[in-house]
Design an enzyme around this catalytic site. Structure first.
Site, PDB file in Angstrom:
ATOM      1  N   ASN A 100       0.826  -1.208   0.000  1.00  0.00           N
ATOM      2  CA  ASN A 100       0.000   0.000   0.000  1.00  0.00           C
ATOM      3  C   ASN A 100       0.855   1.251   0.000  1.00  0.00           C
ATOM      4  O   ASN A 100       1.955   1.290   0.540  1.00  0.00           O
ATOM      5  CB  ASN A 100      -0.984  -0.010   1.190  1.00  0.00           C
ATOM      6  CG  ASN A 100      -0.453   0.730   2.400  1.00  0.00           C
ATOM      7  OD1 ASN A 100      -0.532   1.962   2.484  1.00  0.00           O
ATOM      8  ND2 ASN A 100       0.132  -0.009   3.341  1.00  0.00           N
TER       9      ASN A 100
ATOM     10  N   PHE B 211      -1.757   8.417   3.932  1.00  0.00           N
ATOM     11  CA  PHE B 211      -2.536   9.078   4.999  1.00  0.00           C
ATOM     12  C   PHE B 211      -3.774   9.797   4.452  1.00  0.00           C
ATOM     13  O   PHE B 211      -4.016  10.973   4.750  1.00  0.00           O
ATOM     14  CB  PHE B 211      -1.680  10.095   5.777  1.00  0.00           C
ATOM     15  CG  PHE B 211      -0.569   9.534   6.597  1.00  0.00           C
ATOM     16  CD1 PHE B 211      -0.531   8.200   6.968  1.00  0.00           C
ATOM     17  CD2 PHE B 211       0.460  10.361   7.049  1.00  0.00           C
ATOM     18  CE1 PHE B 211       0.508   7.684   7.761  1.00  0.00           C
ATOM     19  CE2 PHE B 211       1.492   9.863   7.835  1.00  0.00           C
ATOM     20  CZ  PHE B 211       1.521   8.523   8.177  1.00  0.00           C
TER      21      PHE B 211
ATOM     22  N   SER C 208       5.663   5.634   8.368  1.00  0.00           N
ATOM     23  CA  SER C 208       5.019   5.286   7.098  1.00  0.00           C
ATOM     24  C   SER C 208       5.968   5.606   5.942  1.00  0.00           C
ATOM     25  O   SER C 208       6.562   6.688   5.908  1.00  0.00           O
ATOM     26  CB  SER C 208       3.725   6.086   6.914  1.00  0.00           C
ATOM     27  OG  SER C 208       3.299   5.976   5.570  1.00  0.00           O
TER      28      SER C 208
ATOM     29  N   ASN D 299       5.021   6.233   3.051  1.00  0.00           N
ATOM     30  CA  ASN D 299       4.222   6.853   1.988  1.00  0.00           C
ATOM     31  C   ASN D 299       4.019   8.355   2.114  1.00  0.00           C
ATOM     32  O   ASN D 299       3.214   8.933   1.393  1.00  0.00           O
ATOM     33  CB  ASN D 299       2.871   6.134   1.904  1.00  0.00           C
ATOM     34  CG  ASN D 299       3.054   4.645   1.659  1.00  0.00           C
ATOM     35  OD1 ASN D 299       3.877   4.252   0.844  1.00  0.00           O
ATOM     36  ND2 ASN D 299       2.334   3.830   2.391  1.00  0.00           N
ATOM     37  N   THR D 300       4.704   8.992   3.051  1.00  0.00           N
ATOM     38  CA  THR D 300       4.720  10.453   3.121  1.00  0.00           C
ATOM     39  C   THR D 300       6.185  10.857   3.010  1.00  0.00           C
ATOM     40  O   THR D 300       7.016  10.395   3.808  1.00  0.00           O
ATOM     41  CB  THR D 300       4.131  10.951   4.467  1.00  0.00           C
ATOM     42  OG1 THR D 300       2.764  10.566   4.521  1.00  0.00           O
ATOM     43  CG2 THR D 300       4.252  12.463   4.615  1.00  0.00           C
TER      44      THR D 300
ATOM     45  N   LYS E 151       5.672   4.626  16.744  1.00  0.00           N
ATOM     46  CA  LYS E 151       5.611   3.458  15.846  1.00  0.00           C
ATOM     47  C   LYS E 151       6.785   3.524  14.887  1.00  0.00           C
ATOM     48  O   LYS E 151       6.973   4.533  14.203  1.00  0.00           O
ATOM     49  CB  LYS E 151       4.288   3.449  15.086  1.00  0.00           C
ATOM     50  CG  LYS E 151       4.121   2.226  14.196  1.00  0.00           C
ATOM     51  CD  LYS E 151       2.691   2.081  13.712  1.00  0.00           C
ATOM     52  CE  LYS E 151       2.523   0.885  12.796  1.00  0.00           C
ATOM     53  NZ  LYS E 151       1.135   0.705  12.357  1.00  0.00           N
TER      54      LYS E 151
ATOM     55  N   ASN F 128       5.839  -0.880  11.422  1.00  0.00           N
ATOM     56  CA  ASN F 128       5.051  -0.468  10.262  1.00  0.00           C
ATOM     57  C   ASN F 128       5.375  -1.383   9.072  1.00  0.00           C
ATOM     58  O   ASN F 128       6.086  -2.379   9.229  1.00  0.00           O
ATOM     59  CB  ASN F 128       5.362   1.003   9.933  1.00  0.00           C
ATOM     60  CG  ASN F 128       4.144   1.740   9.416  1.00  0.00           C
ATOM     61  OD1 ASN F 128       3.431   1.223   8.551  1.00  0.00           O
ATOM     62  ND2 ASN F 128       3.891   2.925   9.928  1.00  0.00           N
TER      63      ASN F 128
HETATM   64  C1  LIG Z   1      -3.764  -0.645   3.613  1.00  0.00           C
HETATM   65  C2  LIG Z   1      -2.923  -0.357   4.811  1.00  0.00           C
HETATM   66  C3  LIG Z   1      -2.963   0.916   5.369  1.00  0.00           C
HETATM   67  C4  LIG Z   1      -2.190   1.198   6.492  1.00  0.00           C
HETATM   68  N1  LIG Z   1      -2.263   2.442   7.036  1.00  0.00           N
HETATM   69  C5  LIG Z   1      -1.561   2.716   8.160  1.00  0.00           C
HETATM   70  C6  LIG Z   1      -1.678   3.969   8.788  1.00  0.00           C
HETATM   71  O1  LIG Z   1      -2.440   4.841   8.369  1.00  0.00           O
HETATM   72  N2  LIG Z   1      -0.911   4.203   9.897  1.00  0.00           N
HETATM   73  C7  LIG Z   1      -0.072   3.253  10.426  1.00  0.00           C
HETATM   74  O2  LIG Z   1       0.580   3.508  11.439  1.00  0.00           O
HETATM   75  N3  LIG Z   1       0.033   2.037   9.841  1.00  0.00           N
HETATM   76  C8  LIG Z   1      -0.686   1.758   8.743  1.00  0.00           C
HETATM   77  N4  LIG Z   1      -0.584   0.521   8.169  1.00  0.00           N
HETATM   78  C9  LIG Z   1       0.371  -0.463   8.743  1.00  0.00           C
HETATM   79  C10 LIG Z   1      -0.296  -1.419   9.724  1.00  0.00           C
HETATM   80  O3  LIG Z   1      -0.823  -0.740  10.834  1.00  0.00           O
HETATM   81  C11 LIG Z   1       0.719  -2.463  10.207  1.00  0.00           C
HETATM   82  O4  LIG Z   1       1.735  -1.812  10.935  1.00  0.00           O
HETATM   83  C12 LIG Z   1       1.359  -3.234   9.055  1.00  0.00           C
HETATM   84  O5  LIG Z   1       0.425  -3.471   8.037  1.00  0.00           O
HETATM   85  C13 LIG Z   1       1.906  -4.578   9.517  1.00  0.00           C
HETATM   86  O6  LIG Z   1       0.894  -5.396  10.024  1.00  0.00           O
HETATM   87  P1  LIG Z   1       0.170  -6.545   9.170  1.00  0.00           P
HETATM   88  O7  LIG Z   1       1.249  -7.379   8.543  1.00  0.00           O
HETATM   89  O8  LIG Z   1      -0.674  -7.306  10.176  1.00  0.00           O
HETATM   90  O9  LIG Z   1      -0.660  -5.858   8.156  1.00  0.00           O
HETATM   91  C14 LIG Z   1      -1.347   0.199   7.049  1.00  0.00           C
HETATM   92  C15 LIG Z   1      -1.322  -1.075   6.478  1.00  0.00           C
HETATM   93  C16 LIG Z   1      -2.096  -1.367   5.376  1.00  0.00           C
HETATM   94  C17 LIG Z   1      -2.055  -2.762   4.797  1.00  0.00           C
END
Ligand SMILES: Cc1cc2nc3c(=O)[nH]c(=O)nc-3n(C[C@H](O)[C@H](O)[C@H](O)COP(=O)(O)O)c2cc1C
Length: 415
Positions: free
Chosen positions: A151, A155, A234, A236-237, A269, A298
């Protein structure tokens, strides 16, 4: 329209959660998921939005008979309560250690529903001070062969003010029902599980003004969450991850803790891609600024060991597509980061472990490496709504096997 949606939701739930709940694995994994993931060839983000809309509707309908009925069915089917899974941390009561990770409910539109789905806590956000639309679409992709997602949402959210208005209107309607609602100075909010709020930097705010941006969001939301997360990880910023450096992070935490006055637990985080030395620096800062703990981790920018070569939706090589990878490929790195933090701090700094958790074995690995709590996102999408309960059942079994009486005894035992 609303009634129609509600009644079709009820019909669907009575089918999936009512008569057939004994064979949940078959229904979601064999029936619903293949249909959602490939049958309709739907854009993953669109599916996400529709799911969230449905959950938001369900959340709001809890005071009507139909809504209540549906919530009760879900609760019966998905929740598992057991005193051995409970913990009290930072003055908050966690009914179980499995939380919803940030990013799923970015605007807190379904804040009250997560406990109904069996979660022990939920993290809303990332929310930024300014409302923003995020990166251009498509920006969310499934990597089925890797049990992963890519992804680069960036944000997308309605802003801290909108979230504050939404959460305070909910807390205004609700009666006080939980222990933690009376702790600190918080007038928080809906239900029985702790609710975290994850804060990010607005895209238009320059990096050198990041602290003011985080502070602005925190001021608006500080009475509406049980804990707060400074998201500096993140991918992505642009430039966000540079805020993990000691100087920049100190500036942000200085301002937040001054405003906070010890009222709310604050976490940072971190990214899984940091070098050990950089993680050690973050730990030093975390202890210096009396943080409640670290959320690790993350998504990763690494493309190592992926079976997927090409992103089907764009036809481009996965290494050329910007964004963070979540799910199974992240699991081991995230666990290694947790173990490192636990060892470096001799277990003195609590960790919320996240990354690639699909099963009870994955969850157990994170907890015994040092995580007090865990979070899931991608695994929940792949495994379906029964995943939390299955993990909790598996954790209870692990406790039994190891002769432990509560989940808190398992934290860090294999580190
Ligand atoms: C589509 C998507 C959007 C996410 N958006 C955020 C976010 O806005 N803020 C954040 O701290 N982490 C975000 N994450 C990261 C998740 O909170 C998590 O740290 C990461 O996906 C690892 O966990 P997982 O393997 O269980 O998905 C996002 C993950 C995904 C897949």
């Amino acid at each position: 329209m609303r009634e129609q949606l509600e009644s079709s939701l009820r019909a669907m739930l009575s089918l999936t959660f009512g008569r057939f709940w004994i064979i949940p694995l078959d229904i979601y994994q064999v029936g619903i998921r293949p249909l959602l993931f490939s049958g309709f060839k739907a854009d993953p983000e669109l599916l996400h939005q529709q799911t969230l809309r449905m959950l938001s509707l369900l959340d709001q309908s809890g005071d009507r008979p139909g809504g209540r009925w549906t919530q009760e069915r879900l609760q019966q089917s998905l929740c598992l309560t057991n005193v051995r899974l409970e913990q009290t941390l930072w003055g908050l009561k966690f009914p179980n250690p499995v939380g919803l990770a940030a990013g799923f409910d970015k605007d807190g539109v379904a804040a009250g529903i997560w406990e109904v789905l069996g979660f022990g806590f939920a993290e809303l956000g990332t929310v930024t001070f300014q409302a923003q639309s995020g990166n251009p679409r498509p920006r969310l992709f499934r990597l089925m062969r890797d049990r992963a997602a890519l992804n680069r949402m960036g944000f997308n959210n309605q802003g801290a003010d909108a979230m504050a208005k939404r959460l305070s209107s909910v807390s205004g309607q609700e009666s006080v029902v939980s222990d933690q609602e009376t702790t600190g100075n918080g007038q928080r909010t809906t239900g029985k599980i702790p609710i975290g709020i994850n804060l990010g930097k607005s895209k238009i705010t320059p990096l050198e003004k990041a602290a003011t941006d985080y502070l602005g969001s925190f001021r608006l939301l500080k009475n509406l969450g049980d804990y707060f997360v400074v998201n500096v990880s993140s991918p992505n910023t642009v430039g966000l991850r540079s805020l993990q450096s000691s100087d920049q992070l100190s500036l942000i935490l200085e301002q937040l803790q001054q405003e906070n006055q010890g009222q709310k637990p604050i976490f940072v985080k971190i990214a899984p891609d940091l070098e050990w030395e950089a993680i050690a620096d973050v730990l030093y800062i975390a202890q210096n600024y009396h943080l409640a703990g670290i959320i690790a981790t993350n998504t990763t920018i690494s493309r190592d060991n992926l079976k997927t070569q090409v992103i089907e939706a764009t036809g481009k090589d996965v290494r050329e597509e910007a964004g963070g990878i979540s799910g199974a490929p992240l699991r081991d790195r995230s666990t290694a980061v947790i173990r490192f933090i636990w060892q470096q701090t001799q277990g003195q700094l609590p960790i919320i472990g996240v990354g690639g958790i699909f099963t009870a074995a994955d969850a157990w690995e994170k907890i015994t490496a040092g995580a007090s709590l865990i979070q899931v996102y991608t695994g929940w999408i792949y495994e379906g709504p029964w995943m939390v309960r299955r993990i909790l059942e598996g954790l209870l079994q692990k406790l039994e096997e190891r002769g432990l009486t509560s989940i808190s005894e398992a934290i860090g035992i294999d580190s």
